[in-house]
Design a protein around this motif. Structure first.
Motif, short mmCIF file in Angstrom:
data_model
loop_
_atom_site.label_atom_id
_atom_site.label_comp_id
_atom_site.label_asym_id
_atom_site.label_seq_id
_atom_site.Cartn_x
_atom_site.Cartn_y
_atom_site.Cartn_z
N GLN A 186 0.88 -1.16 0.18
CA GLN A 186 0.01 -0.02 -0.04
C GLN A 186 0.92 0.98 -0.15
OE1 GLN A 186 -4.12 -0.02 2.19
NE2 GLN A 186 -2.49 1.27 3.57
N PRO A 187 0.61 2.25 -0.54
CA PRO A 187 1.53 3.25 -0.94
C PRO A 187 1.48 4.26 0.36
CG PRO A 187 -0.40 3.81 -2.24
CD PRO A 187 -0.53 2.55 -1.76
N ARG A 188 0.79 4.27 1.00
CA ARG A 188 0.49 5.14 2.33
C ARG A 188 -0.07 4.58 3.45
NH1 ARG A 188 -4.22 8.01 2.87
NH2 ARG A 188 -5.38 7.76 1.12
N ARG A 189 0.22 4.89 4.99
CA ARG A 189 -0.69 4.25 5.99
C ARG A 189 -1.95 5.06 6.04
NH1 ARG A 189 1.12 0.54 9.85
NH2 ARG A 189 -0.09 0.62 11.63
N ARG A 190 -2.98 4.66 6.15
CA ARG A 190 -4.21 5.41 6.50
C ARG A 190 -4.54 5.71 7.78
NH1 ARG A 190 -8.22 1.04 3.27
NH2 ARG A 190 -6.94 -0.24 4.43
#
Length: 313
Positions: A186-190
């Motif tokens: 995943q490109p970023r942590r939500r």
């Protein structure tokens, strides 16, 4: 916003999306899905969550297109990702191309180096349009289906592992587990708030059909499910297992629990989506799921394509 909007075909007008438009957008997307798949698979909760993505400004990053009679003909939003939907009755008039142009200009002015859009592989017209505009395949996704004419058999858990349905109070632990598990691709942590809008706070969330696994009181696996009314099926939104419990059959066990719970709720088929970055396709095939259909995430680089060099706003 208006200076970023490419010319629309005659008889159409555009404006940004507001929170009051969620139901209308849901009807539009559901109509597009029925035309393509024979049924709607989107729920209003998912539409609402997308419109509340961090960094997305509805006044600048969304558009609704109406015809002369005030009927919703198309919509688009962009925030690194983009989605464009055109009502089947309004296709072939240039709306999709106009909204793609708008999305690319908006993404470029927001400073994005590229833009991505996911398209079902059977939507050959949309695939051809994206390819004609310089989009290239990035990731392949598959919808997996599990048929349940009989109640699925659930094996006993391994020693030291306990399984139970999701309960109130499990939210924060589930968020941490999922984001840790998805970090590899995943490109970023939500944030918790963003994640929750797509899962546990969504009206379609089905806690009784979601299964959690624990070892020594610590959450080590989760299957989080949605109950989407029109499909008549169970749907698994997320599957996550803690890294030190990989290859122990935890995901397979939790999926069996979820499948059985859906069967007891009257569902005879369950589906989920996975994509090529996760490496999970073989797992789902081994437990008896089959590929129902596929989609492709396309990407277009924006930095040096020679269009609209206005600096980011």
């Amino acid at each position: 916003m208006s200076e970023l909007l490419p010319p629309l075909p005659a008889g159409y007008r555009a404006r940004p999306t507001t929170a009051d438009d969620v139901a209308a957008v849901h009807r539009l997307v559901a109509t597009c899905e029925r035309a393509l798949h024979g049924r709607a698979e989107t729920d209003a909760g998912g539409i609402s969550a997308d419109l509340r993505r961090p960094g997305l400004d509805p006044a600048r990053d969304t558009l609704l297109v109406h015809d002369r009679a005030g009927r919703l003909a198309a919509r688009a939003w962009v925030d690194r990702r983009s989605e464009v939907n055109v009502h089947p009755a309004h296709r072939g008039r240039g709306l999709g191309a106009a909204l793609l142009d708008w999305a690319e200009v908006r993404a470029r002015r927001a400073g994005s180096a590229g833009i991505v859009q996911s398209v079902p592989d059977e939507d050959t017209a949309a695939v051809a349009l994206l390819r004609s505009r310089g989009y290239q395949p990035l990731v392949r996704s598959w919808q997996l289906a599990y048929a349940m004419p009989e109640e699925p058999v659930v094996p006993a858990p391994p020693a030291g592992l306990t399984v139970r349905p999701f309960r109130p109070g499990d939210e924060r632990a589930a968020h941490g587990l999922v984001e840790d598990a998805f970090a590899a691709w995943q490109p970023r942590r939500r944030s918790y708030a963003e994640w929750a809008r797509h899962t546990v706070e969504r009206p379609a969330f089905a806690p009784a059909r979601s299964a959690l696994a624990f070892t020594d009181g610590q959450l080590v696996g989760a299957v989080l499910s949605l109950d989407l009314p029109e499909t008549g099926e169970g749907y698994v939104e997320q599957v996550a297992v803690r890294a030190d419990h990989h290859n122990r059959g935890v995901a397979r066990l939790l999926l069996r629990h979820a499948f059985r719970a859906f069967h007891r709720h009257g569902r005879r088929r369950c589906t989920l989506w996975t994509h090529s970055d996760t490496g999970a396709l073989e797992l789902y095939l081994r437990i008896g799921m089959t590929v129902a259909r596929s989609s492709t995430v396309f990407r277009k680089g924006l930095a040096d394509d020679g269009h609209d060099t206005v600096p980011p706003t």
